[in-house]
Motif scaffolding. Structure first.
Motif, PDB file in Angstrom:
ATOM      1  N   ILE A 102       0.831  -1.213   0.000  1.00  0.00           N
ATOM      2  CA  ILE A 102       0.000   0.000   0.000  1.00  0.00           C
ATOM      3  C   ILE A 102       0.864   1.262   0.000  1.00  0.00           C
ATOM      4  CG2 ILE A 102      -1.683   1.343   1.344  1.00  0.00           C
ATOM      5  CD1 ILE A 102      -2.931  -1.096   0.041  1.00  0.00           C
ATOM      6  N   GLY A 103       2.016   1.201   0.661  1.00  0.00           N
ATOM      7  CA  GLY A 103       2.884   2.377   0.720  1.00  0.00           C
ATOM      8  C   GLY A 103       3.297   2.878  -0.651  1.00  0.00           C
ATOM      9  N   PRO A 107       1.340   7.746  -3.333  1.00  0.00           N
ATOM     10  CA  PRO A 107       1.381   8.910  -4.224  1.00  0.00           C
ATOM     11  C   PRO A 107       0.085   9.152  -4.996  1.00  0.00           C
ATOM     12  CG  PRO A 107       3.426   7.699  -4.395  1.00  0.00           C
ATOM     13  CD  PRO A 107       2.480   6.855  -3.568  1.00  0.00           C
ATOM     14  N   LEU A 108      -0.796   8.158  -5.034  1.00  0.00           N
ATOM     15  CA  LEU A 108      -2.078   8.342  -5.734  1.00  0.00           C
ATOM     16  C   LEU A 108      -2.992   9.327  -5.009  1.00  0.00           C
ATOM     17  CD1 LEU A 108      -2.841   4.668  -6.793  1.00  0.00           C
ATOM     18  CD2 LEU A 108      -2.312   6.584  -8.312  1.00  0.00           C
ATOM     19  N   TRP A 109      -2.883   9.417  -3.674  1.00  0.00           N
ATOM     20  CA  TRP A 109      -3.773  10.300  -2.929  1.00  0.00           C
ATOM     21  C   TRP A 109      -3.054  11.309  -2.034  1.00  0.00           C
ATOM     22  CZ3 TRP A 109      -3.944   4.917  -2.019  1.00  0.00           C
ATOM     23  CH2 TRP A 109      -3.305   4.499  -0.857  1.00  0.00           C
ATOM     24  N   ALA A 111      -0.932  14.498  -0.951  1.00  0.00           N
ATOM     25  CA  ALA A 111      -0.798  15.846  -1.516  1.00  0.00           C
ATOM     26  C   ALA A 111       0.576  16.083  -2.154  1.00  0.00           C
ATOM     27  CB  ALA A 111      -1.061  16.898  -0.439  1.00  0.00           C
ATOM     28  N   LYS A 112       1.627  15.517  -1.546  1.00  0.00           N
ATOM     29  CA  LYS A 112       2.981  15.686  -2.088  1.00  0.00           C
ATOM     30  C   LYS A 112       3.408  14.475  -2.912  1.00  0.00           C
ATOM     31  CE  LYS A 112       4.489  18.678   1.657  1.00  0.00           C
ATOM     32  NZ  LYS A 112       5.401  18.799   2.799  1.00  0.00           N
ATOM     33  N   ARG A 113       2.473  13.556  -3.129  1.00  0.00           N
ATOM     34  CA  ARG A 113       2.715  12.345  -3.924  1.00  0.00           C
ATOM     35  C   ARG A 113       3.903  11.532  -3.402  1.00  0.00           C
ATOM     36  NH1 ARG A 113       1.303  14.838  -9.842  1.00  0.00           N
ATOM     37  NH2 ARG A 113      -0.886  15.181  -9.406  1.00  0.00           N
ATOM     38  N   GLN A 114       3.966  11.406  -2.088  1.00  0.00           N
ATOM     39  CA  GLN A 114       5.057  10.674  -1.434  1.00  0.00           C
ATOM     40  C   GLN A 114       4.634   9.260  -1.071  1.00  0.00           C
ATOM     41  OE1 GLN A 114       5.309  13.712   1.701  1.00  0.00           O
ATOM     42  NE2 GLN A 114       7.529  13.670   1.385  1.00  0.00           N
ATOM     43  N   THR A 115       5.601   8.332  -1.144  1.00  0.00           N
ATOM     44  CA  THR A 115       5.411   7.016  -0.562  1.00  0.00           C
ATOM     45  C   THR A 115       5.668   7.152   0.940  1.00  0.00           C
ATOM     46  OG1 THR A 115       7.738   6.399  -0.807  1.00  0.00           O
ATOM     47  CG2 THR A 115       6.262   5.858  -2.663  1.00  0.00           C
ATOM     48  N   ILE A 116       5.427   6.080   1.683  1.00  0.00           N
ATOM     49  CA  ILE A 116       5.731   6.111   3.119  1.00  0.00           C
ATOM     50  C   ILE A 116       7.235   6.310   3.320  1.00  0.00           C
ATOM     51  CG2 ILE A 116       5.702   4.786   5.263  1.00  0.00           C
ATOM     52  CD1 ILE A 116       3.090   3.493   4.257  1.00  0.00           C
ATOM     53  N   ALA A 117       8.044   5.648   2.483  1.00  0.00           N
ATOM     54  CA  ALA A 117       9.505   5.818   2.582  1.00  0.00           C
ATOM     55  C   ALA A 117       9.890   7.276   2.373  1.00  0.00           C
ATOM     56  CB  ALA A 117      10.216   4.926   1.566  1.00  0.00           C
ATOM     57  N   ASP A 118       9.251   7.945   1.417  1.00  0.00           N
ATOM     58  CA  ASP A 118       9.533   9.369   1.189  1.00  0.00           C
ATOM     59  C   ASP A 118       9.190  10.190   2.430  1.00  0.00           C
ATOM     60  OD1 ASP A 118      10.462   9.349  -1.531  1.00  0.00           O
ATOM     61  OD2 ASP A 118       8.394   9.110  -2.211  1.00  0.00           O
ATOM     62  N   LYS A 119       8.087   9.848   3.068  1.00  0.00           N
ATOM     63  CA  LYS A 119       7.693  10.579   4.273  1.00  0.00           C
ATOM     64  C   LYS A 119       8.709  10.363   5.396  1.00  0.00           C
ATOM     65  CE  LYS A 119       2.774  10.773   3.344  1.00  0.00           C
ATOM     66  NZ  LYS A 119       2.789  12.233   3.205  1.00  0.00           N
ATOM     67  N   ILE A 120       9.208   9.126   5.530  1.00  0.00           N
ATOM     68  CA  ILE A 120      10.162   8.816   6.589  1.00  0.00           C
ATOM     69  C   ILE A 120      11.453   9.607   6.409  1.00  0.00           C
ATOM     70  CG2 ILE A 120      11.639   6.996   7.555  1.00  0.00           C
ATOM     71  CD1 ILE A 120       9.304   5.028   6.918  1.00  0.00           C
ATOM     72  N   VAL A 121      11.996   9.623   5.177  1.00  0.00           N
ATOM     73  CA  VAL A 121      13.279  10.291   4.944  1.00  0.00           C
ATOM     74  C   VAL A 121      13.119  11.725   4.442  1.00  0.00           C
ATOM     75  CG1 VAL A 121      14.585   8.163   4.610  1.00  0.00           C
ATOM     76  CG2 VAL A 121      13.571   9.291   2.641  1.00  0.00           C
ATOM     77  N   LYS A 122      11.863  12.162   4.339  1.00  0.00           N
ATOM     78  CA  LYS A 122      11.535  13.547   3.950  1.00  0.00           C
ATOM     79  C   LYS A 122      12.077  13.895   2.556  1.00  0.00           C
ATOM     80  CE  LYS A 122      11.159  15.378   8.629  1.00  0.00           C
ATOM     81  NZ  LYS A 122      10.865  14.229   9.343  1.00  0.00           N
ATOM     82  N   THR A 123      11.665  13.071   1.559  1.00  0.00           N
ATOM     83  CA  THR A 123      12.034  13.331   0.166  1.00  0.00           C
ATOM     84  C   THR A 123      10.776  13.484  -0.665  1.00  0.00           C
ATOM     85  OG1 THR A 123      12.158  10.938  -0.286  1.00  0.00           O
ATOM     86  CG2 THR A 123      14.226  12.089   0.248  1.00  0.00           C
TER      87      THR A 123
END
Length: 129
Positions: A102-103, A107-109, A111-123
């Motif tokens: 699911i992670g 990016p489908l929903w 706002a910043k189109r981030q995966t969970i990994a992107d959220k963790i490392v702030k990318t």
């Protein structure tokens, strides 16, 4: 910021993994018994993945992201994240996977189109200018 769409990110990932699949596939075709030749080709493919995902990704764009006009940057600084953080980001993709992948759909929903990994490392992945 002009965030990359989910389909663009998927396309970049496919482009990133095609060379590995081709190299490993050649190794398997040449040495179907998974002997030394197979493993040599597999290791060459692995070196490609490490170089592409961690080194080039850390500089802002893997081969796939370059091909699709995307960049991987720090959400905070807007700069490339470096090789170590690209490695950490790939490790964090495990979290994207453990909940039935699911992670990777975030990016489908988001706002910043981030995966969970992107959220963790702030990318974020953006469209290159």
């Amino acid at each position: 910021m002009n965030y990359a769409s989910w389909i663009q990110r998927v396309g970049a990932t496919i482009v990133d993994f095609i060379p590995f699949a081709v190299i490993a596939g050649i190794g398997g075709a040449v040495d179907s018994d998974m002997g030394a030749v197979f493993w040599i080709f597999y290791l060459i493919g692995l070196v490609y993945l490490i170089f592409n995902r961690w080194y080039l990704g850390g500089q802002g764009a893997t081969i796939g992201k370059k091909a699709l006009g995307l960049r991987l940057i720090s959400e905070q600084s807007g700069q490339p994240i470096g090789m170590a953080m690209a490695f950490v980001r790939d490790i964090c993709h495990f979290v994207d996977s453990i909940i039935c992948y699911i992670g990777y759909l975030f990016p489908l929903w988001d706002a910043k189109r981030q995966t969970i990994a992107d959220k963790i490392v702030k990318t974020v992945v953006i469209k290159a200018a």
